[in-house]
Design a protein around this motif. Structure first.
Motif, short mmCIF file in Angstrom:
data_model
loop_
_atom_site.label_atom_id
_atom_site.label_comp_id
_atom_site.label_asym_id
_atom_site.label_seq_id
_atom_site.Cartn_x
_atom_site.Cartn_y
_atom_site.Cartn_z
N LYS B 239 0.87 -1.28 -0.08
CA LYS B 239 0.08 0.00 0.03
C LYS B 239 0.78 1.27 -0.08
O LYS B 239 0.74 2.18 -0.87
CB LYS B 239 -0.99 -0.03 1.11
CG LYS B 239 -2.01 -0.78 1.05
CD LYS B 239 -3.38 0.16 0.53
CE LYS B 239 -4.51 -0.86 0.86
NZ LYS B 239 -5.51 -0.57 -0.31
N ASP B 240 1.83 1.25 0.75
CA ASP B 240 2.75 2.55 1.30
C ASP B 240 3.84 2.72 0.24
O ASP B 240 4.23 3.91 0.12
CB ASP B 240 3.15 2.41 2.66
CG ASP B 240 1.99 2.45 3.72
OD1 ASP B 240 1.08 3.55 3.55
OD2 ASP B 240 1.90 1.51 4.38
N ASP B 241 4.32 1.86 -0.41
CA ASP B 241 5.18 1.97 -1.28
C ASP B 241 5.01 0.96 -2.42
O ASP B 241 5.81 -0.01 -2.53
CB ASP B 241 6.55 1.81 -0.74
CG ASP B 241 7.83 2.31 -1.78
OD1 ASP B 241 7.41 2.55 -2.80
OD2 ASP B 241 8.83 2.05 -1.50
N THR B 242 4.02 1.20 -3.13
CA THR B 242 3.23 0.00 -4.09
C THR B 242 4.29 -0.11 -5.11
O THR B 242 5.02 0.48 -5.77
CB THR B 242 1.93 0.58 -4.57
OG1 THR B 242 1.42 -0.62 -5.28
CG2 THR B 242 1.74 1.64 -5.31
N TYR B 243 4.22 -1.38 -5.69
CA TYR B 243 5.01 -1.88 -6.51
C TYR B 243 4.00 -2.94 -7.42
O TYR B 243 2.93 -3.21 -7.25
CB TYR B 243 6.27 -2.87 -6.13
CG TYR B 243 5.81 -3.98 -5.25
CD1 TYR B 243 5.67 -3.84 -3.93
CD2 TYR B 243 5.47 -5.31 -5.88
CE1 TYR B 243 5.16 -4.79 -3.04
CE2 TYR B 243 5.44 -6.36 -4.72
CZ TYR B 243 5.11 -6.02 -3.54
OH TYR B 243 4.72 -7.03 -2.85
N SER B 244 4.58 -3.19 -8.75
CA SER B 244 3.67 -4.09 -9.69
C SER B 244 2.41 -3.27 -9.89
O SER B 244 2.31 -1.88 -10.10
CB SER B 244 3.60 -5.30 -9.36
OG SER B 244 2.99 -6.14 -10.25
N VAL B 245 1.35 -3.99 -9.80
CA VAL B 245 -0.08 -3.43 -9.95
C VAL B 245 -1.01 -3.45 -8.79
O VAL B 245 -2.27 -3.67 -9.03
CB VAL B 245 -0.83 -3.83 -11.32
CG1 VAL B 245 -0.05 -3.31 -12.44
CG2 VAL B 245 -0.82 -5.21 -11.26
N TYR B 246 -0.35 -3.48 -7.68
CA TYR B 246 -1.10 -3.64 -6.42
C TYR B 246 -2.02 -2.62 -6.22
O TYR B 246 -3.20 -2.94 -5.42
CB TYR B 246 -0.31 -3.84 -5.14
CG TYR B 246 0.16 -5.21 -4.81
CD1 TYR B 246 -0.59 -6.07 -4.52
CD2 TYR B 246 1.47 -5.69 -5.22
CE1 TYR B 246 -0.50 -7.50 -3.98
CE2 TYR B 246 1.90 -6.92 -4.77
CZ TYR B 246 0.89 -7.97 -4.36
OH TYR B 246 1.16 -9.30 -4.30
N ARG B 247 -1.78 -1.27 -6.63
CA ARG B 247 -2.70 -0.31 -6.53
C ARG B 247 -4.14 -0.54 -7.05
O ARG B 247 -5.12 0.40 -6.73
CB ARG B 247 -2.04 1.17 -6.86
CG ARG B 247 -1.85 1.28 -8.70
CD ARG B 247 -1.46 2.66 -8.85
NE ARG B 247 -0.13 2.76 -8.35
CZ ARG B 247 0.90 2.42 -9.23
NH1 ARG B 247 0.55 1.89 -10.23
NH2 ARG B 247 2.05 2.90 -8.79
N GLU B 248 -4.05 -1.39 -8.03
CA GLU B 248 -5.61 -1.62 -8.64
C GLU B 248 -6.55 -2.55 -7.88
O GLU B 248 -7.63 -2.77 -8.32
CB GLU B 248 -5.41 -2.20 -10.02
CG GLU B 248 -4.66 -1.60 -11.13
CD GLU B 248 -4.60 -2.00 -12.28
OE1 GLU B 248 -5.22 -3.21 -12.50
OE2 GLU B 248 -3.66 -1.73 -13.00
N PHE B 249 -5.82 -3.04 -6.79
CA PHE B 249 -6.59 -3.97 -5.88
C PHE B 249 -7.04 -3.40 -4.57
O PHE B 249 -6.43 -2.36 -4.11
CB PHE B 249 -5.81 -5.27 -5.47
CG PHE B 249 -5.51 -5.81 -6.77
CD1 PHE B 249 -6.62 -6.61 -7.88
CD2 PHE B 249 -4.30 -5.89 -7.43
CE1 PHE B 249 -6.32 -7.15 -8.85
CE2 PHE B 249 -4.03 -6.47 -8.73
CZ PHE B 249 -4.74 -7.18 -9.26
#
Lengths: 174, 373
Positions: B239-249
């Motif tokens: 969440k806090d230093d997001t990588y790949s496409v985690y922000r879409e979930f």
């Protein structure tokens, strides 16, 4: 028990019908040894998880009489499951020495067979057979539980070919 | 090495107890030297290195792709997450764009592996406290998850699924349905877990209030992952230093306040539910497409360095990679969460009873492959 079992075969052999007694005793002793192999809970690395899987719900090694014991003094079998490092090697030797005869070793996985993917590492023993004698080698990185079960069955076959004539001190007297 | 002649407060001699390296509850080959006064621990000294395989040195003589295969063996419970961080680091050096489907597949596998890790934690932690049934339950579900992995990449434990620029192969037919069924099955089994273990009075007696780690200690020892969040710090790299496409979930970061063994256990159970949530979302979002970006056969990243951090089930898993322009890395360093979380052990073990050592060690959830490397 020791002297009786060690020397009985050679006394019996001289009596008529003694051979039959020996083979019957062989059959019974081997049958009981092969079907109550108690391994030491000794997991080194990745392979340990496949060893535990083999012991757990789906594969259930209990049905072969394989039931893990936490102390070497109650164990007759040791699965060397994983990479043996140079720091661990003396401990493995010590554990093996603490086990009572007859004792068996199954080397599980590439690492303990030959060093496997870490063959060229400075810290890894290249094969557990450099430290303790091995009965059965199971290949794989890591081997599947089915593979390990096959290894146990191979060991059982090996045990069933054994005879009390090969026991302990008898070997020296002969 | 600890001297075993330490005196307790009344001047009596203490007892030196050697726990491990062969011990069913040290989760591998950790050795603990315990100095005891009766049943209370005066001093505890973890001794590591029994599984030191020289992986970071070996990495320097292997190609980048071979290093992904070796990363499976860092922490052998969470191989997919190790693949993930290694692939990300090489891609950061190369600067390649990853196809969308590959990104989703990576997250799907990483989260499935998180589920497997937490199931294993549940089983082993309960077994450490004396409940063997939980481990048998846990392994039943784990086998179902491993079947999914096996259908995708052919291996049960060391997957080697990730490639630089994507993943090695696409999902087999019927995978999405099977994975959906797994999520549903897992949800119902979690109820069984709670009935069997979480609400169990004996289990709570053994874990509530044991091995407290304060917020200050968490920061001072730079603990991460569930161990950190159990002490009340809400921080998740996804969440806090997001990588790949985690922000879409859409998922929550669960937090607990007390920082004791029970809270660390609860953290895993809550995270397991969140991981199932992510898996469900990935299964809906998956669209057909490329799974591997165009990368040269022999990967030679430009000289430079990359530091990538990810949230592995054990904590913050980071990789530092230095390239000198050749086909092999110049240096590979792993920031192993198990290793760093283990450092607190010496502090929290002082003053507890012998029986609680197992509970505390189990609740930190270490893998010796990652500690020693």
């Amino acid at each position: 028990m020791g002297i009786l079992l060690d020397e009985a075969p050679y006394i019996l052999e001289n009596f008529p019908g003694g051979g039959i007694v020996i083979t019957s005793a062989d059959w019974f002793i081997n049958w009981s040894r092969a079907n109550s192999l108690w391994p030491l809970t000794f997991g080194l690395a990745c392979c340990a998880f496949e060893m535990i899987s083999a012991n757990m719900s789906k594969y259930d090694l209990d049905r072969f009489g394989v039931f893990p014991r936490p102390t070497p003094r109650q164990a007759d079998l040791i699965f060397v499951a994983g990479t043996l490092t140079k720091k661990m090697a003396p401990r493995l030797k010590k554990l093996y020495d603490q086990m009572g005869e007859p004792k068996y070793v199954i080397s599980m996985g590439s690492c303990s067979n030959t060093g496997g993917p870490f063959y060229d590492s400075y810290a890894v023993v290249k094969g557990v057979d450099k430290v303790i004698p091995v009965d059965v080698y199971v290949a794989g990185c890591p081997p599947r539980p089915e593979n390990l079960i096959e290894g146990i069955k191979k060991l059982q076959e090996k045990i069933k070919k054994d005879t009390i004539k090969n026991n302990g001190r008898a070997k020296i007297f002969k | 090495m600890t001297e075993n002649t330490l005196k307790d407060k009344d001047g009596f001699e203490t007892m030196y107890l050697n726990m491990g390296p062969q011990h069913p509850s040290t989760h591998g080959v950790l050795r603990l030297g315990l100095v005891l006064d009766g049943e209370v621990i005066i001093k505890a000294e973890p001794d590591i290195g029994y599984l030191h395989r020289g992986m970071e040195k070996l990495a320097e003589s292997r190609t980048y792709q071979a290093n992904i295969a070796m990363s499976d063996r860092f922490d052998y419970v969470t191989s997919m997450n190790n693949n993930f961080v290694t692939a990300l680091a090489v891609e950061k050096l190369l600067g390649v764009e990853i196809p969308k489907r590959a990104q989703y597949l990576r997250i799907l596998m990483a989260e499935l592996n998180r589920v497997v890790n937490h199931i294993l934690f549940f089983g082993f932690f309960a077994m450490d406290l004396g409940a063997t049934t939980a481990l048998i339950f846990g392994f039943r579900e784990r086998e179902e998850a491993l079947e999914l992995f096996e259908s995708v990449c052919g291996a049960r434990l060391t997957y080697n699924y990730f490639r630089v620029g994507g993943v090695s192969r696409d999902l087999p037919a019927g995978f999405i349905e099977k994975a959906g069924n797994f999520v549903k099955m897992m949800r119902s089994r979690l109820k069984d877990y709670d009935d069997l273990v979480t609400g169990n009075v004996i289990f709570q007696d053994r874990s509530v209030g044991i091995g407290r780690i304060s917020k200050e200690d968490v920061l001072a020892y730079s603990l991460s992952g569930p161990v950190m969040r159990a002490s009340g710090i809400k921080y998740d790299i996804r969440k806090d230093d997001t990588y790949s496409v985690y922000r879409e979930f859409d998922f929550e970061v669960p937090v607990r306040e007390n920082g004791d063994c029970f809270d660390r256990y609860m953290m895993r159970m809550l995270e397991l539910r969140e991981a199932l949530k992510i898996i469900e979302q990935v299964l809906i979002k998956l669209e057909p497409g490329e799974i591997l970006a165009k990368v040269p056969k022999i990967i030679k990243p430009p000289a430079g360095e990359a530091y990538v951090r990810t949230e592995s089930p054990k904590g913050e898993l980071a990789l530092y990679l230095v390239s000198d322009g050749t086909a092999n890395p110049y240096r590979l360093h792993l920031r192993a969460p198990s290793f760093i979380n283990l450092q607190i052990l010496q502090k929290i073990l002082t003053g507890v009873k012998v029986a609680d050592v197992i509970a505390i060690l189990g609740s930190i959830d270490i893998t010796l492959g990652e500690v020693d490397r």
